[in-house]
Scaffold this active site. Structure first.
Site, PDB file in Angstrom:
ATOM      1  N   CYS A  71      11.933  -5.466   1.502  1.00 60.54           N
ATOM      2  CA  CYS A  71      12.111  -6.454   2.572  1.00 60.54           C
ATOM      3  C   CYS A  71      12.044  -7.859   2.004  1.00 60.54           C
ATOM      4  O   CYS A  71      11.075  -8.595   2.217  1.00 60.54           O
ATOM      5  CB  CYS A  71      11.066  -6.264   3.664  1.00 60.54           C
ATOM      6  SG  CYS A  71      11.484  -7.138   5.182  1.00 60.54           S
ATOM      7  N   CYS A 126      18.423  -7.548   6.885  1.00 61.28           N
ATOM      8  CA  CYS A 126      17.167  -8.295   6.882  1.00 61.28           C
ATOM      9  C   CYS A 126      17.033  -9.012   8.215  1.00 61.28           C
ATOM     10  O   CYS A 126      17.729 -10.007   8.446  1.00 61.28           O
ATOM     11  CB  CYS A 126      17.135  -9.311   5.738  1.00 61.28           C
ATOM     12  SG  CYS A 126      17.188  -8.586   4.094  1.00 61.28           S
TER      13      CYS A 126
END
Length: 429
Positions: free
Chosen positions: A192, A372
C-alpha cells in the site's frame, strides 16, 4: 486497497487427477508425511482468496499453511490511525475466513524445496505438494532504520503498519496542538504505497478543522521523485499537499532516529545531505522485504534485493518451477503491492493452476492492475487505478476518480470492507 468486480460464473469442476506437467514428477510421499494436491503458504488476502476460488472450482485437496489466528483487513488501519474507523472493524478470526473444506495447517513455513516439492515448517514437519501457491506476504524490517525499532510505539513515534499502533497514531494526532510532525516512507517496494502519505493528509485535515494547523509544521518525506508515479493522480495529491501547507520532501527518507531526543535524520538522496529534524510526532513506515526463508530460498528472484519471489508478470508462474505460483506482496512484480492487485491476480493464478492440472498451457494473464485509494481528507478520496504501463484503469469509467470525491471515501470505509470479507475471501469477487 480497492476492489470491485462482478461475481464470476462458477468454473466447471476439474478432474482431481492432475496431468503431469514435467517428466520429473516428485517421488510418492512417505506414509507419515502430509501430502496435498495444492498447498498454499499464507492465510492473508492472497492465500484465502485463492483457496476460496479453488474450492469453488471443485478442488477437494487444498491445504493452507498459516500460523496466525487473527485475519486483518489491513487497508482500514490507515483510517484507524486517522480516527475514522475502529480497529475491531478490521479483524476476523482466521478460522472464520478459511473456506470450508480447506485443511488449515497452523504452522509457519521455514523452507521450501521446489525440486522435491516440499515445504518445511517451524515445527520440523515436512509437507509435500503437487502444486504450490506462495502468498506469505512480506516482513516489516523495523531494524532497517537505526533507532526505529526501539522508538516505535512511544514518545511520539507510531506507525499504521502495525495494528496495535494504529490507535496510538490517532491518539498522537488528536492530542497535538503545535510543533513538528514528520511522515516518512522508505525506499523499496512496500505494501500500500499510498498509505505513508494518506495519514499525513488525514492528520493535517484534522488539525485544520481544529484550528491548529497553522501552529504545526508538517513534513512529508518520500523517496520517490514525485508524490505519485501516475501524473494525473500526482496532480491531485499535490493540490492536497498545498492546501494543508505540507512541506513535501521528495527523494528523501528517514535514515536514523533518536527516540529519547525526538530527533529524526532525513537524508536527501538528490544531494546526499542529511538534516536532523526535531519532531513532536513521527509516523514512520519501516523498510519491507520478503520473509527471510523466502529470500534465502531457491524461489527468490536474484534481481530483487528484497528477496521477493520470481514470477512471470502475466501468468504469475515461477519461471524455473512450473508447479509454483506466487502472488500478492511476496511476488516480485512491477506493480504496487495492494489488495486490489491481489483481487486481479488470484483469478489468474487459479485459472492457470487449473489449466496445469488438465495438462494445458497457462493462458490467463494479469495486466498489472492495482489500485491505491488515496484518502486526502476526512470524507475525501482519490481512487488511483492503473496497470503495468501506468495507464489509468478505472473501475467506474462514468465517474471522475482522478479528483477528490466523497462517494469514493464512503466506498473505502464501508463498501470495500464488505466486498473484501463477503466477496474476495469467499471467492466471489
Amino acid at each position: 486497497m480497492s476492489q470491485s468486480a462482478d461475481r464470476p460464473a462458477p468454473a466447471p469442476a476439474p478432474s482431481t487427477d492432475p496431468a503431469p506437467v514435467s517428466a520429473t514428477a516428485p517421488e510418492p510421499a512417505p506414509p507419515h508425511r502430509p501430502h496435498h494436491q495444492v498447498l498454499i503458504v499464507g492465510g492473508g488476502t492472497a492465500g484465502i482468496t485463492v483457496a476460496a476460488r479453488l474450492r469453488r472450482a471443485g478442488l477437494r485437496d487444498v491445504a493452507l499453511l498459516e500460523p496466525a489466528e487473527t485475519h486483518w483487513y489491513q487497508p482500514l488501519w490507515t483510517l484507524v490511525g486517522g480516527g475514522q474507523a475502529p480497529l475491531r472493524a478490521a479483524l476476523r478470526p482466521e478460522a472464520e475466513v478459511i473456506p470450508p473444506g480447506v485443511r488449515w495447517l497452523r504452522e509457519r513455513a521455514t523452507a521450501v524445496d521446489p525440486v522435491a516439492r516440499t515445504v518445511t515448517t517451524a515445527a520440523g514437519r515436512v509437507v509435500s505438494y503437487e502444486w504450490l501457491v506462495l502468498a506469505p506476504g512480506l516482513s516489516l524490517d523495523w531494524d532497517g532504520v537505526p533507532g526505529l525499532a526501539a522508538a516505535v510505539g512511544h514518545d511520539g513515534v507510531s506507525s499504521n503498519y502495525r495494528a496495535d499502533l494504529a490507535p496510538y497514531t490517532w491518539e498522537l494526532i488528536r492530542r497535538m496542538r503545535r510543533g513538528t510532525a514528520v511522515f516518512s516512507m522508505p525506499s523499496g517496494p512496500v505494501k500500500c504505497g499510498g498509505a505513508p502519505q494518506k495519514i499525513a493528509y488525514l492528520a493535517a485535515d484534522h488539525w485544520r478543522k481544529r484550528g491548529v494547523l497553522g501552529d504545526i509544521r508538517v513534513i512529508l518525506a518520500l523517496p520517490e521523485p514525485s508524490l505519485f508515479k501516475v501524473p494525473v493522480f500526482a496532480r491531485a495529491l499535490e493540490g492536497a499537499a498545498r492546501r494543508y501547507g505540507i512541506e513535501v520532501r521528495l527523494r528523501t527518507e528517514l535514515t536514523g532516529l533518536d527516540g529519547p531526543e525526538r530527533a529524526a535524520a532525513l537524508t536527501d538522496h538528490a544531494t546526499g545531505r542529511t538534516e536532523t529534524v526535531r519532531y513532536d510526532l513521527l509516523h514512520a513506515v519501516p523498510p519491507q522485504r520478503a520473509p527471510q526463508w523466502v529470500a534465502d530460498g531457491p524461489l527468490a528472484d536474484p534481481a530483487s534485493p528484497y528477496g521477493y519471489v520470481s514470477a512471470d508478470p502475466h501468468t504469475l508462474r515461477h519461471p524455473d518451477f512450473p508447479t509454483v505460483f506466487a502472488l500478492g506482496d511476496v511476488a516480485n512484480l512491477p506493480t504496487s503491492k495492494t489488495g486490489a492487485a491481489i483481487r486481479k491476480q488470484a483469478p489468474v493464478v487459479v485459472a492457470n493452476l487449473l489449466a496445469g492440472l488438465r495438462g494445458r498451457p497457462a493462458a490467463a494473464r494479469y495486466d498489472g492492475y492495482t489500485s491505491c485509494p488515496l484518502v486526502t481528507a476526512r470524507h475525501k478520496m482519490v481512487l488511483a487505478e492503473f496497470d503495468y504501463d501506468l495507464r489509468p484503469a478505472p473501475s467506474f469509467p462514468f465517474l471522475d476518480t482522478t479528483r477528490e470525491r466523497t462517494d469514493m471515501w464512503f466506498l473505502k470505509r464501508y463498501g470495500l470492507p464488505q466486498l473484501y470479507f463477503q466477496g474476495m475471501l469467499k471467492g466471489r469477487a
